[in-house]
Scaffold this active site. Structure first.
Site, PDB file in Angstrom:
ATOM      1  N   ASP A 172      -4.617  -4.932   5.659  1.00  0.00           N
ATOM      2  CA  ASP A 172      -4.821  -5.806   4.509  1.00  0.00           C
ATOM      3  C   ASP A 172      -3.583  -6.683   4.292  1.00  0.00           C
ATOM      4  OD1 ASP A 172      -6.176  -6.878   2.385  1.00  0.00           O
ATOM      5  OD2 ASP A 172      -5.738  -5.240   1.004  1.00  0.00           O
ATOM      6  N   HIS A 226      -2.553  -1.025  -3.471  1.00  0.00           N
ATOM      7  CA  HIS A 226      -3.741  -0.195  -3.281  1.00  0.00           C
ATOM      8  C   HIS A 226      -3.649   1.055  -4.155  1.00  0.00           C
ATOM      9  CE1 HIS A 226      -4.354  -2.057   0.977  1.00  0.00           C
ATOM     10  NE2 HIS A 226      -4.780  -2.853   0.013  1.00  0.00           N
ATOM     11  N   SER A 232       0.864  -1.181   0.000  1.00  0.00           N
ATOM     12  CA  SER A 232       0.000   0.000   0.000  1.00  0.00           C
ATOM     13  C   SER A 232       0.898   1.228   0.000  1.00  0.00           C
ATOM     14  CB  SER A 232      -0.955  -0.042   1.204  1.00  0.00           C
ATOM     15  OG  SER A 232      -1.918   0.976   1.114  1.00  0.00           O
TER      16      SER A 232
END
Length: 218
Positions: free
Chosen positions: A150, A54, A27
Site C-alpha cells: 500500500d 493501518h 503500517s
C-alpha cells in the site's frame, strides 16, 4: 514572525516552498515512525497534514490521544466534508478510506466505505491518489514502515502529478517491505532516514519563505 528555517542542503527548496499539503502512509511500526517525524511540524505552519495508518477496523482509534501531547500542531480524527485545514494533522479514522475532494471553497476531506484496497481500509493509495488529483505539484507524499505494498501506486501518482515523493530508507525501517515496494515501483525524489524526514518537514509551511531565500541569494 519567526525567521524561516532553511531546508537541508540536499533538498530542492523551490519545490518545498510550493507544498501546501503532506500525505503520510504507514503500517506496521508506524506509531514509532510517526512519533519521530510529526513533532517536527511547526505550530502555525501553512501546510495541512493527512495521515493513514493501518488500524484494526473493529476498534476505535487511539491515535489522537497518542499524538496530541507529542505534537505542537493540533491533531484530529478526520471528519467527512470537513475542510482540509492548514497547520492541523488529520488522521484517517478506522474502517473508512480518507480522500481529498475538490470544492469551490477549497479542498475537503471525504470518507468512503468502499472495498478495502491492498487489504486495507483506510488505504494509503486511496488518500495519495485523491490528494494528487487536488494538489498536484503542491503535494508531498511520504511512505513509511509497513508490511504490504500500500502506498507504492499512490506515491507514483503524486510523482506523476509533479509532487514531491519521499520514502523511508528501508534499511532503517522497522518493517522494510512497504518502503521497498514503493522504491521498486518507480522514481522517488528522496530516500531518507526518519531524522532526515523530520528535517524536511520542519522547513515546510512558512508562506513567503521562498521569496526570503531568493532575496538572500540575491
Amino acid at each position: 514572525m519567526s525567521k524561516p528555517i532553511q531546508p537541508p542542503a540536499w533538498a530542492d527548496s523551490r519545490r518545498l516552498d510550493a507544498i501546501e499539503a503532506v500525505v503520510i502512509g504507514a503500517s506496521a511500526g508506524g506509531v514509532d515512525a510517526l512519533s519521530e517525524i510529526l513533532p517536527a511540524l511547526r505550530a502555525g505552519a501553512d501546510v495541512a497534514t493527512l495521515v493513514v495508518l493501518h488500524l484494526p477496523r473493529e476498534r476505535p482509534s487511539l491515535l489522537v490521544s497518542i499524538f496530541a501531547h507529542r505534537c505542537v500542531q493540533p491533531v484530529r480524527e478526520a471528519q467527512d466534508k470537513e475542510p482540509v485545514e492548514a497547520g492541523v494533522i488529520h488522521f484517517a479514522p478506522p474502517d473508512y478510506h480518507l480522500l481529498v475532494d475538490k470544492a469551490p471553497e477549497g479542498p475537503l476531506l471525504a470518507m468512503s466505505n468502499d472495498e478495502p484496497v491492498n487489504f486495507s481500509r483506510p488505504a494509503i493509495d486511496v488518500l495519495f491518489e485523491s490528494a494528487a488529483d487536488v494538489y498536484g505539484p503542491r503535494l508531498m507524499g511520504i511512505v513509511l514502515t509497513g508490511g504490504n505494498q500500500d502506498g507504492a501506486a499512490g506515491l507514483q501518482a503524486i510523482g506523476s502529478a509533479g509532487g514531491v515523493t519521499v520514502v523511508q530508507d528501508p534499511q532503517q525501517a522497522q518493517v522494510p517491505y512497504m518502503p521497498e515496494q514503493a522504491l521498486a515501483r518507480g522514481k522517488i525524489d528522496y530516500v531518507l532516514t526518519l531524522p532526515q524526514i523530520a528535517d524536511l518537514l520542519r522547513t515546510l509551511g512558512a508562506r513567503g519563505a521562498g521569496q526570503e531565500r531568493e532575496k538572500e541569494r540575491g
